[in-house]
Design a protein around this motif. Structure first.
Motif, PDB file in Angstrom:
ATOM      1  N   ASP A 243      28.919  41.719  76.950  1.00  0.00           N
ATOM      2  CA  ASP A 243      29.076  42.068  78.361  1.00  0.00           C
ATOM      3  C   ASP A 243      27.730  41.941  79.071  1.00  0.00           C
ATOM      4  N   VAL A 244      26.740  42.587  78.510  1.00  0.00           N
ATOM      5  CA  VAL A 244      25.432  42.619  79.156  1.00  0.00           C
ATOM      6  C   VAL A 244      24.486  41.636  78.488  1.00  0.00           C
ATOM      7  N   ILE A 245      23.765  40.902  79.292  1.00  0.00           N
ATOM      8  CA  ILE A 245      22.713  40.024  78.793  1.00  0.00           C
ATOM      9  C   ILE A 245      21.513  40.167  79.712  1.00  0.00           C
ATOM     10  N   GLY A 246      20.326  40.058  79.150  1.00  0.00           N
ATOM     11  CA  GLY A 246      19.144  40.238  79.973  1.00  0.00           C
ATOM     12  C   GLY A 246      17.872  39.909  79.234  1.00  0.00           C
ATOM     13  N   TRP A 247      16.803  40.407  79.784  1.00  0.00           N
ATOM     14  CA  TRP A 247      15.478  40.098  79.251  1.00  0.00           C
ATOM     15  C   TRP A 247      14.672  41.381  79.098  1.00  0.00           C
ATOM     16  N   VAL A 248      13.966  41.466  77.996  1.00  0.00           N
ATOM     17  CA  VAL A 248      13.003  42.534  77.787  1.00  0.00           C
ATOM     18  C   VAL A 248      11.668  41.880  77.472  1.00  0.00           C
ATOM     19  N   ARG A 249      10.601  42.622  77.628  1.00  0.00           N
ATOM     20  CA  ARG A 249       9.286  42.073  77.315  1.00  0.00           C
ATOM     21  C   ARG A 249       8.441  43.106  76.602  1.00  0.00           C
TER      22      ARG A 249
ATOM     23  N   ALA B 165      15.138  42.775  83.223  1.00  0.00           N
ATOM     24  CA  ALA B 165      16.273  42.466  84.078  1.00  0.00           C
ATOM     25  C   ALA B 165      17.505  42.323  83.207  1.00  0.00           C
ATOM     26  N   CYS B 166      18.660  42.635  83.779  1.00  0.00           N
ATOM     27  CA  CYS B 166      19.893  42.474  83.022  1.00  0.00           C
ATOM     28  C   CYS B 166      21.052  42.213  83.962  1.00  0.00           C
ATOM     29  N   SER B 167      22.088  41.637  83.387  1.00  0.00           N
ATOM     30  CA  SER B 167      23.265  41.245  84.146  1.00  0.00           C
ATOM     31  C   SER B 167      24.500  41.639  83.359  1.00  0.00           C
ATOM     32  N   ALA B 168      25.456  42.256  84.035  1.00  0.00           N
ATOM     33  CA  ALA B 168      26.697  42.676  83.382  1.00  0.00           C
ATOM     34  C   ALA B 168      27.820  41.744  83.806  1.00  0.00           C
ATOM     35  N   ARG B 169      28.493  41.164  82.836  1.00  0.00           N
ATOM     36  CA  ARG B 169      29.593  40.259  83.163  1.00  0.00           C
ATOM     37  C   ARG B 169      30.792  41.013  83.740  1.00  0.00           C
ATOM     38  N   SER B 170      31.016  42.225  83.300  1.00  0.00           N
ATOM     39  CA  SER B 170      32.227  42.958  83.670  1.00  0.00           C
ATOM     40  C   SER B 170      32.294  43.290  85.153  1.00  0.00           C
ATOM     41  N   ASP B 171      31.152  43.582  85.775  1.00  0.00           N
ATOM     42  CA  ASP B 171      31.189  43.907  87.201  1.00  0.00           C
ATOM     43  C   ASP B 171      30.221  43.072  88.033  1.00  0.00           C
TER      44      ASP B 171
ATOM     45  N   ILE C  50      13.639  46.039  86.904  1.00  0.00           N
ATOM     46  CA  ILE C  50      12.667  47.117  87.010  1.00  0.00           C
ATOM     47  C   ILE C  50      11.830  46.904  88.273  1.00  0.00           C
ATOM     48  N   ASP C  51      11.272  47.985  88.781  1.00  0.00           N
ATOM     49  CA  ASP C  51      10.607  47.944  90.081  1.00  0.00           C
ATOM     50  C   ASP C  51       9.489  46.904  90.144  1.00  0.00           C
ATOM     51  N   SER C  52       8.756  46.752  89.067  1.00  0.00           N
ATOM     52  CA  SER C  52       7.582  45.879  89.100  1.00  0.00           C
ATOM     53  C   SER C  52       7.925  44.399  89.229  1.00  0.00           C
ATOM     54  N   VAL C  53       9.178  44.023  89.010  1.00  0.00           N
ATOM     55  CA  VAL C  53       9.535  42.609  89.116  1.00  0.00           C
ATOM     56  C   VAL C  53      10.499  42.328  90.263  1.00  0.00           C
ATOM     57  N   LYS C  54      10.957  43.367  90.931  1.00  0.00           N
ATOM     58  CA  LYS C  54      11.891  43.161  92.041  1.00  0.00           C
ATOM     59  C   LYS C  54      11.250  42.290  93.110  1.00  0.00           C
ATOM     60  N   GLY C  55      12.026  41.334  93.595  1.00  0.00           N
ATOM     61  CA  GLY C  55      11.529  40.418  94.600  1.00  0.00           C
ATOM     62  C   GLY C  55      10.764  39.236  94.026  1.00  0.00           C
ATOM     63  N   ARG C  56      10.451  39.285  92.735  1.00  0.00           N
ATOM     64  CA  ARG C  56       9.720  38.171  92.105  1.00  0.00           C
ATOM     65  C   ARG C  56      10.545  37.488  91.012  1.00  0.00           C
ATOM     66  N   PHE C  57      11.330  38.251  90.286  1.00  0.00           N
ATOM     67  CA  PHE C  57      12.139  37.717  89.184  1.00  0.00           C
ATOM     68  C   PHE C  57      13.610  37.688  89.595  1.00  0.00           C
ATOM     69  N   THR C  58      14.310  36.678  89.122  1.00  0.00           N
ATOM     70  CA  THR C  58      15.745  36.575  89.360  1.00  0.00           C
ATOM     71  C   THR C  58      16.445  36.203  88.069  1.00  0.00           C
TER      72      THR C  58
ATOM     73  N   ASN D 202       5.568  34.188  91.470  1.00  0.00           N
ATOM     74  CA  ASN D 202       4.397  35.001  91.772  1.00  0.00           C
ATOM     75  C   ASN D 202       3.972  35.808  90.544  1.00  0.00           C
ATOM     76  N   LEU D 203       3.852  35.125  89.444  1.00  0.00           N
ATOM     77  CA  LEU D 203       3.480  35.798  88.207  1.00  0.00           C
ATOM     78  C   LEU D 203       2.065  36.361  88.289  1.00  0.00           C
ATOM     79  N   GLN D 204       1.891  37.503  87.663  1.00  0.00           N
ATOM     80  CA  GLN D 204       0.619  38.198  87.655  1.00  0.00           C
ATOM     81  C   GLN D 204       0.169  38.435  86.207  1.00  0.00           C
ATOM     82  N   PRO D 205      -1.126  38.650  85.993  1.00  0.00           N
ATOM     83  CA  PRO D 205      -1.601  38.874  84.623  1.00  0.00           C
ATOM     84  C   PRO D 205      -0.868  39.998  83.898  1.00  0.00           C
ATOM     85  N   GLU D 206      -0.417  40.997  84.630  1.00  0.00           N
ATOM     86  CA  GLU D 206       0.308  42.110  83.980  1.00  0.00           C
ATOM     87  C   GLU D 206       1.695  41.726  83.510  1.00  0.00           C
ATOM     88  N   ASP D 207       2.137  40.530  83.873  1.00  0.00           N
ATOM     89  CA  ASP D 207       3.417  40.024  83.373  1.00  0.00           C
ATOM     90  C   ASP D 207       3.259  39.358  82.002  1.00  0.00           C
TER      91      ASP D 207
END
Length: 128
Positions: A32-38, A49-55, A61-69, A85-90
């Motif tokens: 159902d859920v697929i996503g990315w962890v680091r 980030a994660c995506s749920a197929r069911s809904d 997470i806040d630090s990547v909002k607006g930059r990651f999709t 807009n990748l940053q060294p902290e990524d």
């Protein structure tokens, strides 16, 4: 079981972009859920980030909002993470992850998904 293979990592300068891909194979109908962890050196693994197929919901997470999709192509059993807009902290090893169940957890950076299977990871390094 589900097998996950990531690709697309590399070295990029600050402000640059990368797109990660994850091909899932095996028992993908159970996912159902697929996503990315680091995981950065010396730090705990964190959901990005994660995506749920069911809904159809997506979470970041806040630090990547607006930059990651995050996006998924169910026909190709592939999930993508477009990182702008990748940053060294990524800088981290990025893992594709899945779960058969849809469980959200509250973290200091907002809601994230729980996962029970991970790929082997791909290195992302942001440096000038």
């Amino acid at each position: 079981q589900v097998q996950l293979v990531e690709s697309g990592g590399g070295l990029v300068q600050p402000g640059g972009s990368l797109r990660l891909s994850c091909l899932a194979s095996g028992s993908t109908a159970d996912v159902d859920v697929i996503g990315w962890v680091r995981q950065a050196p010396g730090r705990e693994r964190e959901g990005v980030a994660c995506s749920a197929r069911s809904d159809g919901m997506t979470y970041y997470i806040d630090s990547v909002k607006g930059r990651f999709t995050i996006s998924r192509d169910n026909a190709k059993n592939t999930v993508y993470l477009q990182m702008n807009n990748l940053q060294p902290e990524d800088t981290a090893v990025y893992y594709c992850a899945t779960s058969a169940t849809y469980v959200l957890v509250t973290t200091p950076e907002g809601e994230s998904c729980e996962f029970d299977r991970w790929g082997q990871g791909t290195q992302v390094t942001v440096s000038s």
